[in-house]
Design a protein around this motif. Structure first.
Motif, PDB file in Angstrom:
ATOM      1  N   PRO A   1       0.814  -1.222   0.000  1.00 50.49           N
ATOM      2  CA  PRO A   1       0.000   0.000   0.000  1.00 50.49           C
ATOM      3  C   PRO A   1       0.845   1.268   0.000  1.00 50.49           C
ATOM      4  O   PRO A   1       0.454   2.283  -0.591  1.00 50.49           O
ATOM      5  CB  PRO A   1      -0.813  -0.133   1.292  1.00 50.49           C
ATOM      6  CG  PRO A   1      -0.958  -1.607   1.489  1.00 50.49           C
ATOM      7  CD  PRO A   1       0.352  -2.178   1.021  1.00 50.49           C
ATOM      8  N   ALA A   2       2.027   1.248   0.637  1.00 53.24           N
ATOM      9  CA  ALA A   2       2.906   2.421   0.620  1.00 53.24           C
ATOM     10  C   ALA A   2       3.415   2.700  -0.787  1.00 53.24           C
ATOM     11  O   ALA A   2       3.547   3.862  -1.190  1.00 53.24           O
ATOM     12  CB  ALA A   2       4.080   2.210   1.571  1.00 53.24           C
ATOM     13  N   ASP A   3       3.696   1.651  -1.567  1.00 52.96           N
ATOM     14  CA  ASP A   3       4.106   1.838  -2.958  1.00 52.96           C
ATOM     15  C   ASP A   3       2.987   2.486  -3.763  1.00 52.96           C
ATOM     16  O   ASP A   3       3.225   3.375  -4.591  1.00 52.96           O
ATOM     17  CB  ASP A   3       4.485   0.495  -3.593  1.00 52.96           C
ATOM     18  CG  ASP A   3       5.731  -0.112  -2.984  1.00 52.96           C
ATOM     19  OD1 ASP A   3       6.587   0.660  -2.499  1.00 52.96           O
ATOM     20  OD2 ASP A   3       5.853  -1.348  -3.000  1.00 52.96           O
ATOM     21  N   PHE A   4       1.773   2.036  -3.534  1.00 48.73           N
ATOM     22  CA  PHE A   4       0.637   2.617  -4.244  1.00 48.73           C
ATOM     23  C   PHE A   4       0.396   4.058  -3.795  1.00 48.73           C
ATOM     24  O   PHE A   4      -0.107   4.874  -4.574  1.00 48.73           O
ATOM     25  CB  PHE A   4      -0.622   1.772  -4.035  1.00 48.73           C
ATOM     26  CG  PHE A   4      -0.767   0.649  -5.016  1.00 48.73           C
ATOM     27  CD1 PHE A   4      -1.491   0.811  -6.182  1.00 48.73           C
ATOM     28  CD2 PHE A   4      -0.157  -0.573  -4.791  1.00 48.73           C
ATOM     29  CE1 PHE A   4      -1.624  -0.215  -7.101  1.00 48.73           C
ATOM     30  CE2 PHE A   4      -0.274  -1.618  -5.704  1.00 48.73           C
ATOM     31  CZ  PHE A   4      -1.009  -1.442  -6.862  1.00 48.73           C
ATOM     32  N   SER A   5       0.736   4.379  -2.560  1.00 45.59           N
ATOM     33  CA  SER A   5       0.630   5.762  -2.105  1.00 45.59           C
ATOM     34  C   SER A   5       1.603   6.654  -2.870  1.00 45.59           C
ATOM     35  O   SER A   5       1.264   7.771  -3.277  1.00 45.59           O
ATOM     36  CB  SER A   5       0.916   5.836  -0.601  1.00 45.59           C
ATOM     37  OG  SER A   5       0.750   7.156  -0.120  1.00 45.59           O
ATOM     38  N   THR A   6       2.819   6.152  -3.101  1.00 43.63           N
ATOM     39  CA  THR A   6       3.788   6.893  -3.906  1.00 43.63           C
ATOM     40  C   THR A   6       3.279   7.056  -5.333  1.00 43.63           C
ATOM     41  O   THR A   6       3.401   8.129  -5.937  1.00 43.63           O
ATOM     42  CB  THR A   6       5.145   6.157  -3.919  1.00 43.63           C
ATOM     43  OG1 THR A   6       5.611   6.015  -2.577  1.00 43.63           O
ATOM     44  CG2 THR A   6       6.172   6.927  -4.735  1.00 43.63           C
ATOM     45  N   LEU A   7       2.691   5.999  -5.887  1.00 35.73           N
ATOM     46  CA  LEU A   7       2.113   6.075  -7.224  1.00 35.73           C
ATOM     47  C   LEU A   7       0.997   7.110  -7.279  1.00 35.73           C
ATOM     48  O   LEU A   7       0.867   7.846  -8.273  1.00 35.73           O
ATOM     49  CB  LEU A   7       1.569   4.707  -7.638  1.00 35.73           C
ATOM     50  CG  LEU A   7       0.823   4.669  -8.980  1.00 35.73           C
ATOM     51  CD1 LEU A   7       1.758   4.983 -10.142  1.00 35.73           C
ATOM     52  CD2 LEU A   7       0.149   3.306  -9.193  1.00 35.73           C
TER      53      LEU A   7
ATOM     54  N   VAL B   1     -10.395 -10.241  -3.559  1.00 31.89           N
ATOM     55  CA  VAL B   1      -9.598 -10.188  -4.782  1.00 31.89           C
ATOM     56  C   VAL B   1      -8.174  -9.708  -4.523  1.00 31.89           C
ATOM     57  O   VAL B   1      -7.208 -10.278  -5.048  1.00 31.89           O
ATOM     58  CB  VAL B   1     -10.291  -9.289  -5.824  1.00 31.89           C
ATOM     59  CG1 VAL B   1      -9.407  -9.110  -7.055  1.00 31.89           C
ATOM     60  CG2 VAL B   1     -11.633  -9.878  -6.235  1.00 31.89           C
ATOM     61  N   PHE B   2      -8.033  -8.645  -3.720  1.00 30.65           N
ATOM     62  CA  PHE B   2      -6.724  -8.017  -3.560  1.00 30.65           C
ATOM     63  C   PHE B   2      -5.984  -8.431  -2.293  1.00 30.65           C
ATOM     64  O   PHE B   2      -4.808  -8.113  -2.130  1.00 30.65           O
ATOM     65  CB  PHE B   2      -6.875  -6.493  -3.589  1.00 30.65           C
ATOM     66  CG  PHE B   2      -7.503  -5.985  -4.855  1.00 30.65           C
ATOM     67  CD1 PHE B   2      -6.930  -6.259  -6.089  1.00 30.65           C
ATOM     68  CD2 PHE B   2      -8.665  -5.236  -4.824  1.00 30.65           C
ATOM     69  CE1 PHE B   2      -7.500  -5.799  -7.261  1.00 30.65           C
ATOM     70  CE2 PHE B   2      -9.252  -4.773  -5.990  1.00 30.65           C
ATOM     71  CZ  PHE B   2      -8.672  -5.061  -7.208  1.00 30.65           C
ATOM     72  N   GLY B   3      -6.674  -9.093  -1.384  1.00 28.39           N
ATOM     73  CA  GLY B   3      -6.051  -9.497  -0.134  1.00 28.39           C
ATOM     74  C   GLY B   3      -6.576  -8.682   1.033  1.00 28.39           C
ATOM     75  O   GLY B   3      -7.101  -7.568   0.876  1.00 28.39           O
ATOM     76  N   ALA B   4      -6.436  -9.227   2.237  1.00 23.42           N
ATOM     77  CA  ALA B   4      -6.986  -8.587   3.436  1.00 23.42           C
ATOM     78  C   ALA B   4      -6.391  -7.211   3.696  1.00 23.42           C
ATOM     79  O   ALA B   4      -7.045  -6.352   4.308  1.00 23.42           O
ATOM     80  CB  ALA B   4      -6.758  -9.494   4.648  1.00 23.42           C
ATOM     81  N   ASP B   5      -5.155  -6.967   3.234  1.00 29.38           N
ATOM     82  CA  ASP B   5      -4.515  -5.668   3.458  1.00 29.38           C
ATOM     83  C   ASP B   5      -5.239  -4.530   2.748  1.00 29.38           C
ATOM     84  O   ASP B   5      -5.009  -3.361   3.069  1.00 29.38           O
ATOM     85  CB  ASP B   5      -3.059  -5.699   2.976  1.00 29.38           C
ATOM     86  CG  ASP B   5      -2.179  -6.580   3.853  1.00 29.38           C
ATOM     87  OD1 ASP B   5      -2.603  -6.895   4.983  1.00 29.38           O
ATOM     88  OD2 ASP B   5      -1.085  -6.958   3.402  1.00 29.38           O
ATOM     89  N   TRP B   6      -6.101  -4.869   1.774  1.00 28.36           N
ATOM     90  CA  TRP B   6      -6.731  -3.840   0.939  1.00 28.36           C
ATOM     91  C   TRP B   6      -8.219  -3.659   1.248  1.00 28.36           C
ATOM     92  O   TRP B   6      -8.930  -3.017   0.469  1.00 28.36           O
ATOM     93  CB  TRP B   6      -6.540  -4.183  -0.536  1.00 28.36           C
ATOM     94  CG  TRP B   6      -5.103  -4.124  -0.954  1.00 28.36           C
ATOM     95  CD1 TRP B   6      -4.215  -5.150  -1.008  1.00 28.36           C
ATOM     96  CD2 TRP B   6      -4.389  -2.954  -1.343  1.00 28.36           C
ATOM     97  NE1 TRP B   6      -2.979  -4.707  -1.426  1.00 28.36           N
ATOM     98  CE2 TRP B   6      -3.058  -3.362  -1.633  1.00 28.36           C
ATOM     99  CE3 TRP B   6      -4.725  -1.602  -1.489  1.00 28.36           C
ATOM    100  CZ2 TRP B   6      -2.083  -2.468  -2.046  1.00 28.36           C
ATOM    101  CZ3 TRP B   6      -3.757  -0.709  -1.905  1.00 28.36           C
ATOM    102  CH2 TRP B   6      -2.458  -1.142  -2.175  1.00 28.36           C
ATOM    103  N   THR B   7      -8.687  -4.184   2.371  1.00 26.22           N
ATOM    104  CA  THR B   7     -10.100  -4.027   2.725  1.00 26.22           C
ATOM    105  C   THR B   7     -10.488  -2.557   2.857  1.00 26.22           C
ATOM    106  O   THR B   7     -11.586  -2.151   2.461  1.00 26.22           O
ATOM    107  CB  THR B   7     -10.407  -4.772   4.039  1.00 26.22           C
ATOM    108  OG1 THR B   7     -10.029  -6.142   3.903  1.00 26.22           O
ATOM    109  CG2 THR B   7     -11.886  -4.680   4.381  1.00 26.22           C
TER     110      THR B   7
END
Length: 460
Positions: free
Chosen positions: A46-52, A329-335
């Motif tokens: 999620p931190a990588d996607f925050s940078t994106l 679909v994306f995993g529990a980290d993305w709820t």
């Protein structure tokens, strides 16, 4: 009756055929992205996607103004030579502005990344002007093919863009190159599109290009000077109203909240782009003819009815099922991203309806009104996030989502008024779409209950 049949019945004729071609390409492109996104969420954090999200936000704000909005004037001239002159003018301006931006990014990357609250972006900020130029070039070339009504080329282009984006992100993600893999995937999207369309333009239009002189380019710059004067700021305000709060939210919030918000917005673009972007391009292609014939209000009402019947239902369905679907679909980290999708659903419904027909303001030369609307949106949405920071709980993402719904509802109302669509006409179109919307709501609720049961069973 299928989804495409319902849209065809609402819109009919050549308009629907053009939309159908673009929708076909978009379906394949979105299928590629949808298939690879669950892989990407497991390769990147999620931190990588925050940078994106921050990287994408900067590009989105800058790219809409990089051609000084001459790109959207490409379909307007009656003569093809004049349209080509606008293409060359737009590309030249984009190259010059981004060369200056490249120098600034190289000299001040560390300072700029610090201001953004993402020091890890410093080594990559030189990619911003490259991506911005490619995005501007793609927009310009795309409008040329819209002018030529070569929608098949645009449909094929979308598939290649999605493939380039996904292949880059997955390959570099497997290699452990993060967050650069996500950033280069974003770059590949516009790069593949602009290079392919540029090659076809050069191969097919050399005769037209050869008939364009510098005096023609200067004449078009004067004829369409209202676009840089009014539309550039309007477009940048529009984009900044969406992305500046995300950049601020990323800098102010604790943890990868911007990453969750980014994934949620990205996922919601699937049903929106399936129909909405295709309708926008065909609307811009046919709109000048309708305006000259004095039938803009009727045409806009027809398009609005088609949008209500074709795309609003899937957006609501995704919003209802999103919290459990994202977990699956994306995993529990993305709820958390799925929860934010539910909050953003009213915003995206209003945006889906407003964005395609908002091009009527450009077609009818109502650029002052468009600028004022977008300026209001920027102040309201950024101000809402800033205000939410000082409130207990700091529900920044939720406040941002609700501000989007309010803004696009007001925007839609103003555009309909300026195009001459009456409230009675809007209500008639809305009531006729109720059975379709009810079907999608029931589908969403059924899907949510089914996924909840599946996840509960799997946890036992």
């Amino acid at each position: 009756m299928s989804l495409i049949d319902r849209v065809k019945q609402a819109l009919g004729g050549p308009f629907m055929r053009a939309v159908g071609i673009l929708v076909g390409g978009t379906v394949v492109a979105q299928a590629i992205l949808a298939a690879t996104l669950p892989v990407a969420t497991r390769l990147y954090t999620p931190a990588d996607f925050s940078t994106l999200a921050v990287f994408t936000g900067i590009i989105a704000i800058l790219s809409v103004g990089t051609c000084l909005r001459f790109d959207i004037a490409v379909p307007l001239p009656l003569k093809d030579e004049d349209g080509m002159a606008v293409v060359l003018l737009s590309l030249g301006i984009a190259a010059a502005l981004n060369l200056v931006l490249l120098v600034a990014a190289a000299l001040f990357s560390t300072t700029l990344a610090g201001w953004l609250g993402h020091p890890e972006l410093a080594p990559y900020l030189w990619l911003v002007p490259v991506a911005t130029f490619l995005a501007g070039a793609y927009s310009t070339l795309q409008f040329w093919f819209v002018r030529r009504k070569q929608f098949g080329q645009l449909a094929r282009n979308r598939v290649m863009q999605a493939a380039g984006n996904s292949a880059t992100q997955i390959t570099l993600g497997v290699a452990g190159i993060a967050p650069l893999g996500l950033l280069l995937g974003q770059l590949a999207n516009s790069g593949v599109g602009s290079i392919r369309l540029g090659w076809r333009l050069w191969r097919e239009e050399q005769a037209t290009i050869g008939r364009v002189g510098r005096h023609d380019i200067a004449r078009m710059a004067r004829q369409y000077d209202r676009f840089p004067k009014f539309s550039t700021l309007e477009a940048m305000c529009n984009s900044a109203a969406v992305y500046l709060p995300i950049i601020l939210l990323s800098a102010w919030s604790v943890g990868p909240e911007a990453g969750y918000l980014s994934l949620g917005m990205y996922a919601m673009q699937v049903p929106m782009s399936l129909i909405g972007n295709a309708v926008s391009q065909v609307y811009m292609s046919r709109g000048p003819e309708e305006a000259r014939a004095g039938t803009m209000g009727r045409f806009t009402a027809e398009v609005l009815g088609g949008l209500l019947k074709s795309g609003v239902g899937p957006i609501i369905c995704i919003g209802v099922v999103a919290p459990e679907l994202f977990r699956l679909v994306f995993g529990a980290d993305w709820t958390r991203a799925g929860v934010l999708v539910t909050w953003m659903t009213p915003w995206f419904v209003m945006q889906f309806l407003a964005s395609p027909i908002s091009l009527a303001l450009h077609i009818q030369n109502r650029l002052r009104e468009a600028f004022l609307l977008q300026g209001f949106g920027l102040v309201m949405r950024t101000g809402t996030v800033a205000l939410a920071v000082s409130l207990p709980g700091a529900y920044l993402s939720e406040a941002y989502a609700l501000s989007g719904a309010v803004f696009y509802a007001l925007y839609l109302a103003v555009v309909l008024r300026l195009t001459g669509v009456t409230p009675d006409t809007v209500l008639t179109r809305l009531f006729s779409s109720i059975p379709i919307l009810a079907f999608w709501i029931v589908t969403g609720l059924s899907g949510r209950f089914a996924i909840e049961g599946l996840l509960t069973y799997a946890s036992l």
